[in-house]
Design a protein around this motif. Sequence first.
Motif, PDB file in Angstrom:
ATOM      1  N   LEU A  48       3.923   8.530   5.296  1.00 31.08           N
ATOM      2  CA  LEU A  48       3.519   7.182   4.889  1.00 31.08           C
ATOM      3  C   LEU A  48       4.497   6.108   5.351  1.00 31.08           C
ATOM      4  O   LEU A  48       4.113   5.147   6.005  1.00 31.08           O
ATOM      5  N   TRP A  49       5.767   6.276   4.994  1.00 27.10           N
ATOM      6  CA  TRP A  49       6.741   5.220   5.281  1.00 27.10           C
ATOM      7  C   TRP A  49       7.082   5.147   6.769  1.00 27.10           C
ATOM      8  O   TRP A  49       7.175   4.054   7.323  1.00 27.10           O
TER       9      TRP A  49
ATOM     10  N   GLY B 272       2.762   1.493  -3.366  1.00 33.14           N
ATOM     11  CA  GLY B 272       1.878   1.921  -4.440  1.00 33.14           C
ATOM     12  C   GLY B 272       1.533   3.395  -4.351  1.00 33.14           C
ATOM     13  O   GLY B 272       1.500   4.102  -5.370  1.00 33.14           O
ATOM     14  N   SER B 273       1.287   3.884  -3.136  1.00 31.47           N
ATOM     15  CA  SER B 273       0.986   5.309  -2.945  1.00 31.47           C
ATOM     16  C   SER B 273       2.172   6.176  -3.364  1.00 31.47           C
ATOM     17  O   SER B 273       1.995   7.238  -3.967  1.00 31.47           O
ATOM     18  N   THR B 274       3.366   5.708  -3.052  1.00 34.84           N
ATOM     19  CA  THR B 274       4.567   6.462  -3.421  1.00 34.84           C
ATOM     20  C   THR B 274       4.754   6.498  -4.937  1.00 34.84           C
ATOM     21  O   THR B 274       5.131   7.533  -5.503  1.00 34.84           O
TER      22      THR B 274
ATOM     23  N   LEU C  79       2.401   6.418  -7.112  1.00 33.55           N
ATOM     24  CA  LEU C  79       1.404   7.368  -7.614  1.00 33.55           C
ATOM     25  C   LEU C  79       1.904   8.809  -7.478  1.00 33.55           C
ATOM     26  O   LEU C  79       1.682   9.642  -8.363  1.00 33.55           O
ATOM     27  N   VAL C  80       2.578   9.113  -6.361  1.00 36.85           N
ATOM     28  CA  VAL C  80       3.148  10.450  -6.171  1.00 36.85           C
ATOM     29  C   VAL C  80       4.215  10.720  -7.233  1.00 36.85           C
ATOM     30  O   VAL C  80       4.283  11.821  -7.799  1.00 36.85           O
TER      31      VAL C  80
ATOM     32  N   LEU D 253       0.829  -1.208   0.000  1.00 37.15           N
ATOM     33  CA  LEU D 253       0.000   0.000   0.000  1.00 37.15           C
ATOM     34  C   LEU D 253       0.863   1.257   0.000  1.00 37.15           C
ATOM     35  O   LEU D 253       0.629   2.193  -0.781  1.00 37.15           O
ATOM     36  N   VAL D 254       1.874   1.278   0.854  1.00 41.81           N
ATOM     37  CA  VAL D 254       2.770   2.440   0.945  1.00 41.81           C
ATOM     38  C   VAL D 254       3.575   2.588  -0.348  1.00 41.81           C
ATOM     39  O   VAL D 254       3.738   3.695  -0.876  1.00 41.81           O
TER      40      VAL D 254
ATOM     41  N   THR E 265       5.962  12.515   1.968  1.00 40.54           N
ATOM     42  CA  THR E 265       5.590  11.169   1.520  1.00 40.54           C
ATOM     43  C   THR E 265       6.317  10.124   2.341  1.00 40.54           C
ATOM     44  O   THR E 265       5.724   9.139   2.788  1.00 40.54           O
TER      45      THR E 265
END
Length: 244
Positions: A224-225, A11-13, A15-16, A8-9, A220
Amino acid sequence: RRPAINGLVLGSTILVIILSQLSYSWLASVQYGLLVIGTLVIGIPHGATDDYIFQQTGLQHSLLRSLTGFYGIYVLIAGFYAALWYVIPTASLAFFLLISIYHFGQSQLFYLKSQRFLSFKLPLYLLWGGYVLLLPLMFSYTEALPIIRELIGYKPLTLSRVSGLAVPAAAALFLANLGLLGYARVQQLLTDQQLIQEIGNLVVLGLLAYTTPLFVAFITYWALWHSFNSMIEITTFLTRQAHT
């Protein structure tokens, strides 16, 4: 550590990173807002249970058993460090960066169960934390330079010098991390899946630092991380404590 959370983390990164390629200027224009939101929503709350965790781990001193004592010491340390920063800003900034580097590396790789702290875990923590903290500063030095100059009162390194060192330094840190992670796998401190996961993390975080504005890369990672993952670990720890 949990593949689903890491995915999840990760994938979000990604996307950024994609968003930065589509609209870098827009992302740069909203980065301060993202920094404030990420700090308030995830960053600060992830440390809100420090006092309870301190007590549950059995590290507490009689002076720190109460909330008043614990946060009193907290405030005194913060005040002392603020005064120290006023007197010796360069050394204070260097100390702050070193502590942050260690903290980021330890919070990511704490699950390695080696007993060799000085000869293995400490270097790995510092290399991993140095990679994720220093790369954004080097790749976005144009943005970082005025902030650093404001903090310490002078310009430490020229833009041209840092720009020339950024890619070689990033490559060296990546290879050093890769070497120690490979050693950890040989020593069976990592599974093949964990090794691949950590290498993938390094690649994506390197791309994040290289392609996004300074504070987008920072928030980010930090929100997130670091903070989100820490909240997951804290929740797991407190749940286990409640059932023992």
